[in-house]
Design an enzyme around this catalytic site. Structure first.
Site, mmCIF file in Angstrom:
data_model
loop_
_atom_site.group_PDB
_atom_site.id
_atom_site.type_symbol
_atom_site.label_atom_id
_atom_site.label_comp_id
_atom_site.label_asym_id
_atom_site.label_seq_id
_atom_site.Cartn_x
_atom_site.Cartn_y
_atom_site.Cartn_z
ATOM 1 N N ASP A 144 37.395 42.543 35.996
ATOM 2 C CA ASP A 144 36.938 43.588 36.904
ATOM 3 C C ASP A 144 37.509 43.396 38.298
ATOM 4 O O ASP A 144 37.415 42.320 38.889
ATOM 5 C CB ASP A 144 35.405 43.592 36.984
ATOM 6 N N GLU A 159 34.626 48.365 38.191
ATOM 7 C CA GLU A 159 33.594 47.910 37.269
ATOM 8 C C GLU A 159 32.946 49.174 36.716
ATOM 9 O O GLU A 159 32.244 49.885 37.420
ATOM 10 C CB GLU A 159 32.562 47.038 37.993
ATOM 11 N N LYS A 168 34.002 30.186 33.376
ATOM 12 C CA LYS A 168 35.397 30.615 33.513
ATOM 13 C C LYS A 168 36.320 29.398 33.644
ATOM 14 O O LYS A 168 37.391 29.346 33.036
ATOM 15 C CB LYS A 168 35.559 31.535 34.719
ATOM 16 N N ASP A 209 39.310 37.505 42.055
ATOM 17 C CA ASP A 209 39.003 38.117 43.357
ATOM 18 C C ASP A 209 37.625 37.776 43.892
ATOM 19 O O ASP A 209 37.342 38.021 45.062
ATOM 20 C CB ASP A 209 39.116 39.648 43.248
ATOM 21 N N ASP A 225 40.871 37.046 35.847
ATOM 22 C CA ASP A 225 39.623 37.789 35.882
ATOM 23 C C ASP A 225 39.930 39.241 35.480
ATOM 24 O O ASP A 225 41.094 39.656 35.477
ATOM 25 C CB ASP A 225 39.050 37.718 37.304
ATOM 26 N N ARG A 285 21.953 43.712 36.284
ATOM 27 C CA ARG A 285 22.802 44.874 35.993
ATOM 28 C C ARG A 285 22.624 45.347 34.552
ATOM 29 O O ARG A 285 22.533 46.545 34.282
ATOM 30 C CB ARG A 285 24.268 44.511 36.255
ATOM 31 N N SER A 287 36.059 37.131 31.683
ATOM 32 C CA SER A 287 35.336 38.178 32.393
ATOM 33 C C SER A 287 33.847 37.950 32.381
ATOM 34 O O SER A 287 33.272 37.550 31.365
ATOM 35 C CB SER A 287 35.652 39.539 31.752
ATOM 36 N N GLY A 288 33.240 38.238 33.525
ATOM 37 C CA GLY A 288 31.792 38.303 33.582
ATOM 38 C C GLY A 288 31.302 39.648 33.092
ATOM 39 O O GLY A 288 30.099 39.914 33.108
ATOM 40 N N ASN A 338 32.722 34.144 41.807
ATOM 41 C CA ASN A 338 32.550 33.537 40.486
ATOM 42 C C ASN A 338 33.876 33.106 39.862
ATOM 43 O O ASN A 338 33.898 32.546 38.774
ATOM 44 C CB ASN A 338 31.801 34.485 39.551
#
Length: 409
Positions: free
Chosen positions: A183, A190, A311, A334, A181, A223, A266-267, A337
Site C-alpha cells: 500500500d 489503500e 515484515k 514508506d 511494501d 480498520r 503487506s499489512g 511499519n
C-alpha cells in the site's frame, strides 16, 4: 620486459565520435609492445573522450605513436608521463548514485563538493538513466561509507535530489532479493475501505499508524472491524480498482530478467495482494487474511497479523530460502511499519515516505516512479529496455520531462 621503461604514459584522445578510434590507438601502440594498465572511454552526444594508461615501453616512442594517430583522425591528443599505476586508492570504495527530476548542476555540484570535503576521490562517473529520471553514478574511493551516507543525506534534503551510497565490490554483483511494501508503495492507494463507505475513518487510522503514532496491529484490527458484514465479493471490486504505482511493472520485469527474487510484504490483505503478485510473476507474497463466514467478512483477521517485526522476519526468511546473505537484500517501503524491514536489509529505500522513514532509511526516492529504485541499484536504462524487449513490451518514447509532469507508463 627487458629494456621496458619504468614510467607510464597517459594518452587522451578527444574529438568527434566514430567507429574504430579505440582500435586505431591500441593498434598503433601495440607496435611498441605497450602494456595497457587502464582504459576508459566516454561519449557525450557525439563527442568522444578516450583515455588509456600505458606502460612497459619507451614513453617517447609511445608519445610519437599516439600523436600520429590523433593527427590522422583529426582528434586532440594529450599525453602525460607518470610513474606507476593510477589506481592507488582502492580502500573505501563506494558507489554514489544521485537522481533527480531534474538533476540540476547545482545539486550535483553540492554532491561532488561534499565528497571532496569528506576526503574521498571520484574515480569514474557514468549516466545510468535519462528517463524517467536523470541518474548519475559516481565511483568513489577513500570513503568512510556509513559517514559519507550521513553527510550526503544532508545534501539530498537541501538540494531536493535522491542519493544512495553503497559499498563497491562483490556486494553489488549477482542475484538480489528485493522486498517491497504494497500500500502506497507498490500500489498507489489503500483501497479496502472504499466499498464500505468508511474510507475517511480508515484513512485517519492508517495515517496515524504510518506516522508511528498508533500500534499497527491495533490499527489493523480497528480498520478490519469497520468491514464487518460486507459480502466477501467486495474484495473482487477492490482488486478491480487497484492502480499500480507508475513503474511497478517495469521494476518487477527488469529484476526478474536479471535473475533477482522479488517479494511483496503487506499489512494489507492476501485476498487482494495475492492475485496482483501472481499476475506479475512475483516470487513471494505475505499479507494478512480476512476471516469470512457465510460469504461475509466477519470484521476479524484470520491468523497472525503481518506487522512491523513480521515484515523484517519475512525478509530474512525469503533471503534464507534464496540462499542469499542479508547484504544482497533490498527493502522498499514508506511507513513506520516498514522500518524494521528497511533496517534488516542490505539496502533500505524509503519510497515517497514519511519523514521518520526517510530519516532512518539508507536511501530515499522522492519521485513518483517505482522503477527509479532500479537506478539506485546500478541498473541502467539500457537494462530496462532490454527487459522490455524480452517481454515483448514496446519501450515508450521518453516524454518531455518537466517538474509537475509525473506521467509514467
Amino acid at each position: 620486459m627487458t629494456g621496458a621503461s619504468p614510467h607510464t604514459l597517459r594518452v587522451t584522445l578527444s574529438g568527434d565520435d566514430r567507429p574504430g578510434v579505440t582500435f586505431a590507438l591500441l593498434a598503433a601502440v601495440a607496435e611498441a609492445q605497450a602494456e595497457v594498465l587502464d582504459l576508459e572511454q566516454m561519449v557525450v552526444r557525439d563527442h568522444l573522450t578516450l583515455s588509456v594508461l600505458l606502460g612497459g615501453a619507451d614513453t617517447d616512442r609511445l608519445t610519437s605513436l599516439a600523436h600520429s594517430v590523433g593527427h590522422r583522425l583529426g582528434m586532440r591528443t594529450r599525453t602525460r608521463v607518470g610513474q606507476g599505476d593510477s589506481n592507488t586508492r582502492r580502500d573505501g570504495r563506494a558507489h554514489v548514485v544521485a537522481l533527480g527530476q531534474p538533476l540540476t548542476a547545482g545539486g550535483l555540484a553540492a554532491v561532488t563538493a561534499r565528497i571532496a570535503a569528506h576526503g574521498a576521490n571520484i574515480d569514474r562517473i557514468r549516466r545510468l538513466s535519462r528517463y524517467p529520471v536523470t541518474t548519475i553514478e559516481l565511483d568513489v574511493s577513500g570513503a568512510d561509507v556509513p559517514r559519507l551516507r550521513v553527510e550526503l543525506a544532508t545534501v539530498a534534503a537541501a538540494e531536493r535530489i535522491d542519493i544512495a551510497v553503497a559499498p563497491a565490490g562483490l556486494a553489488r554483483i549477482g542475484s538480489r532479493l528485493v522486498v517491497m511494501d504494497v500500500d502506497s508503495t507498490f500500489i498507489q492507494d489503500e483501497l479496502i475501505a472504499a466499498p464500505a463507505g468508511c474510507d475517511v475513518q480508515v484513512a485517519a487510522v492508517t495515517e496515524r499508524a504510518m506516522r508511528g503514532e498508533l500500534d499497527f496491529a491495533e490499527s489493523l484490527r480497528a480498520r478490519v472491524a469497520l468491514l464487518a458484514g460486507l459480502p466477501a465479493t467486495v474484495l473482487d471490486e477492490v482488486r478491480d480498482e487497484i492502480v499500480l504505482t507508475p513503474g511497478a511493472r517495469t521494476l518487477v520485469r527488469t529484476l526478474k530478467r536479471l535473475g533477482d527474487t522479488v517479494a511483496l510484504v503487506s499489512g494489507g490483505f492476501l485476498e487482494i495482494v495475492g492475485p496482483v503478485a501472481a499476475d506479475l510473476g512475483i516470487d513471494h507474497v505475505l499479507a494478512n487474511r480476512l476471516e469470512v463466514a457465510d460469504g461475509r467478512l466477519t470484521g476479524r483477521v484470520d491468523g497472525e497479523i503481518v506487522d512491523r517485526p513480521g515484515k523484517a522476519a519475512a525478509l530474512r526468511r525469503f533471503a534464507a530460502e534464496a540462499g542469499l546473505p542479508l547484504s544482497r537484500t533490498v527493502a522498499v517501503g514508506d511507513g513506520a511499519n516498514d522500518l524494521d524491514m528497511l533496517a534488516a536489509a542490505g539496502l533500505g529505500i524509503a519510497f515517497n515516505a514519511k519523514p521518520l522513514v526517510r530519516e532512518q532509511a539508507d536511501a530515499s526516492v522522492n519521485v513518483p516512479y517505482l522503477d527509479a529504485v532500479l537506478f539506485l541499484l546500478g541498473i541502467t536504462r539500457e537494462d530496462v529496455e532490454d527487459a522490455d524487449a524480452d517481454a515483448g513490451t514496446p519501450t515508450p518514447a521518453p516524454p518531455v520531462i518537466s517538474p509537475g509532469n509525473p506521467t509514467r507508463v
